[in-house]
Design an enzyme around this catalytic site. Sequence first.
Site, PDB file in Angstrom:
ATOM      1  N   ALA A   1     -96.263  21.297 -63.534  1.00 47.84           N
ATOM      2  CA  ALA A   1     -97.059  20.529 -64.494  1.00 47.84           C
ATOM      3  C   ALA A   1     -98.475  20.268 -63.981  1.00 47.84           C
ATOM      4  O   ALA A   1     -99.456  20.451 -64.707  1.00 47.84           O
ATOM      5  CB  ALA A   1     -96.353  19.206 -64.796  1.00 47.84           C
TER       6      ALA A   1
ATOM      7  N   GLY B   1    -100.874   9.069 -59.861  1.00 45.80           N
ATOM      8  CA  GLY B   1    -101.431   9.969 -60.859  1.00 45.80           C
ATOM      9  C   GLY B   1    -102.905   9.759 -61.146  1.00 45.80           C
ATOM     10  O   GLY B   1    -103.753   9.897 -60.263  1.00 45.80           O
TER      11      GLY B   1
ATOM     12  N   GLY C   1     -87.407  13.509 -71.392  1.00 48.13           N
ATOM     13  CA  GLY C   1     -88.184  14.188 -70.360  1.00 48.13           C
ATOM     14  C   GLY C   1     -88.897  13.225 -69.425  1.00 48.13           C
ATOM     15  O   GLY C   1     -89.740  13.620 -68.622  1.00 48.13           O
TER      16      GLY C   1
ATOM     17  N   GLU D   1     -85.897  13.163 -64.576  1.00 49.78           N
ATOM     18  CA  GLU D   1     -85.442  14.514 -64.286  1.00 49.78           C
ATOM     19  C   GLU D   1     -83.911  14.565 -64.303  1.00 49.78           C
ATOM     20  O   GLU D   1     -83.238  13.538 -64.263  1.00 49.78           O
ATOM     21  CB  GLU D   1     -85.964  14.940 -62.916  1.00 49.78           C
ATOM     22  CG  GLU D   1     -87.482  15.077 -62.941  1.00 49.78           C
ATOM     23  CD  GLU D   1     -88.036  15.526 -61.606  1.00 49.78           C
ATOM     24  OE1 GLU D   1     -87.406  16.385 -60.978  1.00 49.78           O
ATOM     25  OE2 GLU D   1     -89.081  15.009 -61.220  1.00 49.78           O
TER      26      GLU D   1
ATOM     27  N   LYS E   1     -95.452   6.919 -51.900  1.00 49.24           N
ATOM     28  CA  LYS E   1     -96.803   6.488 -52.276  1.00 49.24           C
ATOM     29  C   LYS E   1     -97.240   5.297 -51.422  1.00 49.24           C
ATOM     30  O   LYS E   1     -98.390   5.220 -50.990  1.00 49.24           O
ATOM     31  CB  LYS E   1     -96.840   6.146 -53.761  1.00 49.24           C
ATOM     32  CG  LYS E   1     -96.643   7.390 -54.627  1.00 49.24           C
ATOM     33  CD  LYS E   1     -96.317   7.029 -56.067  1.00 49.24           C
ATOM     34  CE  LYS E   1     -96.028   8.293 -56.873  1.00 49.24           C
ATOM     35  NZ  LYS E   1     -95.402   8.011 -58.168  1.00 49.24           N
TER      36      LYS E   1
END
Lengths: 179, 327
Positions: B10, B135, B187, B190, B205
């Site tokens: 992705a 992200g 979605g 997972e 993180k």
Amino acid sequence: MTENARPDGGRERAYTVRLELVDEPGELLNALEPIATQGGNLLSIFHERGSLTPRGHIPVEVALEATPEGFEGIVDALRESGVAVVQAGSERYSEHLTVLLIGPLVDTDLSDTLSCLEERAEASVTDVSLSAPEGTAGTSSARLRLATAEADHTLSIVHEAAAEKGLDVIEPLTPGAER
Amino acid sequence: MKLGIIGAGAVGSAVARLAPEYGHSVVALADSESAAIDPDGLDPEALLARKEDGEALGESDPDEALDAPYDVLVEATPTTLGDAEPGFSHIRRALEGDRHAVLANKGPVAERYEEVRTLETGSRGQVRFEATVAGAIPALSTIADLGAGNVTAIRGVLNGTANFILSRMAAEGLGYEHVLAEAQDLGVAEADPSFDVQGTDAALKCVILANVLAEGNGDGDTAEVGVRESYTLADATVEGIEHVPPSALELAAEDGRTIRLIGEVSTGSIRVGPRLVPEHGTLAVTGTQNILQLEARHAGRLNISGRGAGGPETATAVLADISRLEA
């Protein structure tokens, strides 16, 4: 945000008052009245009927919330009405801690868990809510509110006691700095 | 800049698609099977369309992409723990060739941070990894702007899957398994959700953040006691959300609170676990949102929230790193 803000600008905190009552009908009610009239919020009453003081009085421990000014008024009013106030522990339980316990709470004897906490952590359990949707044998959750002198210390005792009984603890992000 | 992109999932494919818009060309694009290489620049759209049709990306071996004439290697292969391979070796190849490495893969900077920094010291290339933490949220660049030494603590919601599950459970009163299945259908989770729901992803993180903060910890008088030079996943205390029943969320809500999977980093301690937070407080973001709360000297508390996952979202963090390399 550490304590409840009140419309009058004062801030509520938790107090513990130890009283000695004469063993007569209506004495307890009499002793509690000033708390309500002075705007205090009663959290818990521990009434040791079995044990007497050397003077033959019944010791009672009252946990309450009030503003510092309100608390002074309560102690004064109690003394004026003839109630023996042996300890007005203004700072004793000034912090609050809310935790969730998860696991086989009923099977592991929740009330034993609670008294164990009060004993070891020098804290007062001021509120308990239990949710056991799977019945007494399954996983249930309990929310405890504790009044304590030191939330961090109490929290470590909670973890210890929970671990002994195989319970999970969900704690707040900032213990003590709570409502 | 000329980009060599390793990993066409992705994030990798979103970087490839967005690269031209940001003024870059893609000279190599590799997945685990094959690689397309063209020193004059590839057509990412056409290549990825081929891949979606089930064809190979290109004629070359994936390993050859590492030797392509790129300025920046974008490492977007799946995160691996322990030796963080093959990601670590990819970065080494780039740095040993005096090229830059920009990471979306958390493994190398969570598990082998010191080694990555040592490789960087011996190279004319730089390593950047904004995309590894939350992200699209500019976490590391905000810390860099504040000065890592000025950031005293970080906490936040750093995993969208776990947050989606907890906020759905609280809103609908549904059980964990039920909501997990729903998240998988959407979605959001997972097929094997363990990385997310057991707290590992959030912990990685936090470890990366702890490593960045440790670099800002001064020497001698200004050094904070208890802060080490670098951290790995083994240094984190991690608890997941699998054991949180709906009844716990209910009791929390009765008291004006809710439960969130919170990661915390402060003075050398790294911790991830479900915590009670005010129901309408800043940290109680809903759905797949992430939030990062920084405590900084002089600046006070800063909150940054946004999308912590997703291809194009995370690709913007990679592209931001690349533009900082140009500056």
